[in-house]
Design a protein around this motif. Structure first.
Motif, PDB file in Angstrom:
ATOM      1  N   PRO A 276       0.785  -1.231   0.043  1.00  0.00           N
ATOM      2  CA  PRO A 276      -0.084   0.085  -0.090  1.00  0.00           C
ATOM      3  C   PRO A 276       0.850   1.176  -0.147  1.00  0.00           C
ATOM      4  O   PRO A 276       2.006   1.217   0.685  1.00  0.00           O
ATOM      5  CB  PRO A 276      -0.838  -0.079   1.423  1.00  0.00           C
ATOM      6  N   ARG A 277       0.355   2.182  -0.778  1.00  0.00           N
ATOM      7  CA  ARG A 277       1.128   3.374  -0.756  1.00  0.00           C
ATOM      8  C   ARG A 277       0.455   4.778  -0.898  1.00  0.00           C
ATOM      9  O   ARG A 277      -0.697   4.846  -1.415  1.00  0.00           O
ATOM     10  CB  ARG A 277       2.172   3.327  -1.890  1.00  0.00           C
ATOM     11  N   PHE A 278       1.314   5.904  -0.478  1.00  0.00           N
ATOM     12  CA  PHE A 278       0.722   7.080  -0.727  1.00  0.00           C
ATOM     13  C   PHE A 278       1.476   7.738  -2.173  1.00  0.00           C
ATOM     14  O   PHE A 278       2.541   7.760  -2.173  1.00  0.00           O
ATOM     15  CB  PHE A 278       1.095   8.041   0.547  1.00  0.00           C
ATOM     16  N   ILE A 279       0.639   8.089  -3.048  1.00  0.00           N
ATOM     17  CA  ILE A 279       1.230   8.564  -4.376  1.00  0.00           C
ATOM     18  C   ILE A 279       0.775  10.129  -4.431  1.00  0.00           C
ATOM     19  O   ILE A 279      -0.269  10.577  -3.942  1.00  0.00           O
ATOM     20  CB  ILE A 279       0.634   7.819  -5.313  1.00  0.00           C
ATOM     21  N   GLU A 280       1.473  10.859  -5.056  1.00  0.00           N
ATOM     22  CA  GLU A 280       1.343  12.201  -5.460  1.00  0.00           C
ATOM     23  C   GLU A 280       1.851  12.653  -6.901  1.00  0.00           C
ATOM     24  O   GLU A 280       2.906  12.068  -7.444  1.00  0.00           O
ATOM     25  CB  GLU A 280       1.687  13.166  -4.538  1.00  0.00           C
ATOM     26  N   GLY A 281       1.344  13.714  -7.358  1.00  0.00           N
ATOM     27  CA  GLY A 281       1.902  14.265  -8.627  1.00  0.00           C
ATOM     28  C   GLY A 281       0.798  14.854  -9.466  1.00  0.00           C
ATOM     29  O   GLY A 281      -0.207  15.367  -9.040  1.00  0.00           O
ATOM     30  N   ASP A 282       1.057  15.011 -10.876  1.00  0.00           N
ATOM     31  CA  ASP A 282       0.251  15.711 -11.823  1.00  0.00           C
ATOM     32  C   ASP A 282       0.224  14.824 -13.036  1.00  0.00           C
ATOM     33  O   ASP A 282       1.086  13.928 -13.363  1.00  0.00           O
ATOM     34  CB  ASP A 282       0.331  16.949 -12.100  1.00  0.00           C
ATOM     35  N   PHE A 283      -0.499  15.003 -14.055  1.00  0.00           N
ATOM     36  CA  PHE A 283      -0.695  14.444 -15.250  1.00  0.00           C
ATOM     37  C   PHE A 283      -0.110  15.215 -16.333  1.00  0.00           C
ATOM     38  O   PHE A 283      -0.317  14.494 -17.573  1.00  0.00           O
ATOM     39  CB  PHE A 283      -1.998  13.654 -15.510  1.00  0.00           C
ATOM     40  N   ASP A 284       0.532  16.109 -16.260  1.00  0.00           N
ATOM     41  CA  ASP A 284       1.142  16.952 -17.521  1.00  0.00           C
ATOM     42  C   ASP A 284       1.971  16.269 -18.321  1.00  0.00           C
ATOM     43  O   ASP A 284       1.740  16.335 -19.626  1.00  0.00           O
ATOM     44  CB  ASP A 284       1.748  18.128 -16.722  1.00  0.00           C
ATOM     45  N   HIS A 285       2.857  15.667 -17.796  1.00  0.00           N
ATOM     46  CA  HIS A 285       3.592  14.817 -18.872  1.00  0.00           C
ATOM     47  C   HIS A 285       2.865  13.704 -19.413  1.00  0.00           C
ATOM     48  O   HIS A 285       3.065  13.614 -20.932  1.00  0.00           O
ATOM     49  CB  HIS A 285       4.709  13.870 -18.059  1.00  0.00           C
ATOM     50  N   PHE A 286       1.878  13.104 -18.991  1.00  0.00           N
ATOM     51  CA  PHE A 286       1.045  12.022 -19.804  1.00  0.00           C
ATOM     52  C   PHE A 286       0.035  12.803 -20.556  1.00  0.00           C
ATOM     53  O   PHE A 286      -0.186  12.258 -21.768  1.00  0.00           O
ATOM     54  CB  PHE A 286       0.492  11.369 -18.439  1.00  0.00           C
ATOM     55  N   LEU A 287      -0.286  13.769 -20.246  1.00  0.00           N
ATOM     56  CA  LEU A 287      -1.593  14.689 -21.123  1.00  0.00           C
ATOM     57  C   LEU A 287      -1.136  15.297 -22.046  1.00  0.00           C
ATOM     58  O   LEU A 287      -1.787  15.455 -23.471  1.00  0.00           O
ATOM     59  CB  LEU A 287      -2.470  15.122 -20.225  1.00  0.00           C
ATOM     60  N   PHE A 288       0.070  15.909 -21.840  1.00  0.00           N
ATOM     61  CA  PHE A 288       0.464  16.985 -22.796  1.00  0.00           C
ATOM     62  C   PHE A 288       1.880  16.788 -23.807  1.00  0.00           C
ATOM     63  O   PHE A 288       2.085  17.177 -24.686  1.00  0.00           O
ATOM     64  CB  PHE A 288       0.486  18.443 -22.316  1.00  0.00           C
TER      65      PHE A 288
END
Length: 290
Positions: A276-288
């Motif tokens: 189990p883990r706590f994750i964070e970030g954004d999707f800019d690299h994936f989406l753009f």
């Protein structure tokens, strides 16, 4: 995934997976022992009005029950660990990231904002059972999330019109985010007062509380709706969340989310493939990025 050809075979494996006797299973769905025995021997079918009770008690997808509970069953694959079904073995694994991105503009009429009175029963049953805690979900938390962020708090209904999955994302205060990140509180401690209208913030923080679907098709449409929101957001943001799911571990990393911490002791306790883990970030690299 195992391919099932009858409702009786499915019920037997359900009991074995959950360590239940026929008497235990009968009690959980409020039928007598003889009824369970007849179902498992495929001597009788489940009455249609009883199907919802079975879905709520077992968390097996309605479409799975519906496919097998028929005079001429539709053979269906099912995995008790991930709680997902499929009509073909080829569709048993999550698709790769490029497939999601290429199909991101596909929409469906099967998604609607959570109707609290109509949907909370299914959401509560699913999340409480997943965590083996009948008080895990705080109803007012979900109600407030729907009010503040209806775009990311929705349910998916399957071909039969029955509940098949949901997306719950909480717009949280920075103080709440820090407490979650530092392991001072858990999902169970979250309350409506921890939420804030994201439109008022220069850099909103979104907490991925719960996303689930009964098959990969459902998951795709839910995630496409989820990603489209962030693609249109046009401001900086942080997405974070806690997850125990094995099936999306690598997908999270490929999307660009980073592991903040992992709980290997809990992994062993729960018998998971990944911690189990706590994750964070954004999707800019994936989406753009191309």
């Amino acid at each position: 995934m195992k391919r099932y050809y009858s409702i009786g075979e499915l019920f037997k494996d359900y009991r074995e997976f959950n360590g239940l006797s026929q008497i235990d299973f009968a009690a959980s769905i409020k039928v007598d022992l003889r009824t369970i025995q007849r179902w498992e021997k495929n001597l009788t079918l489940v009455k249609s009005e009883k199907e919802e009770d079975i879905v709520l008690a077992t968390l097996m997808p309605y479409q799975l029950i519906h496919n097998l509970n028929a005079a001429v069953p539709i053979p269906t694959f099912y995995n008790f660990k991930t709680r997902k079904y499929s009509l073909s073995e080829q569709n048993s694994e999550l698709p790769n990231l490029s497939w999601y991105k290429d199909q991101l503009d596909l929409t469906t009429q099967n998604i609607r904002t959570i109707d609290y009175d109509l949907d909370i029963k299914h959401i509560n049953y699913y999340i409480d059972s997943l965590h083996k805690d009948d008080s895990y979900v705080n109803d007012e938390l979900i109600r407030e999330a729907v009010k503040l962020l209806p775009e990311l708090n929705f349910v998916f209904t399957g071909r039969t019109g029955y509940y098949a999955g949901h997306c719950i994302v909480l717009p949280i205060k920075e103080t709440t985010y820090l407490k979650l990140r530092n392991r001072e509180i858990t999902n169970k401690n979250l309350r409506a007062t921890d939420l804030i209208n994201p439109n008022y913030l220069e850099r909103p923080i979104y907490y991925r509380y719960e996303i689930t679907g009964d098959c990969n098709e459902t998951i795709f449409y839910i995630m496409a709706e989820f990603f489209r929101y962030f693609k249109k957001l046009n401001k900086k943001y942080l997405l974070c969340g806690y997850t125990e799911r094995d099936d999306n571990y690598h997908l999270n990393l490929e999307i660009g989310l980073k592991n903040v911490w992992e709980d290997k002791a809990l992994q062993e306790t729960l018998g998971l493939d990944y911690p189990p883990r706590f994750i964070e970030g954004d999707f800019d690299h994936f989406l753009f990025d191309d």
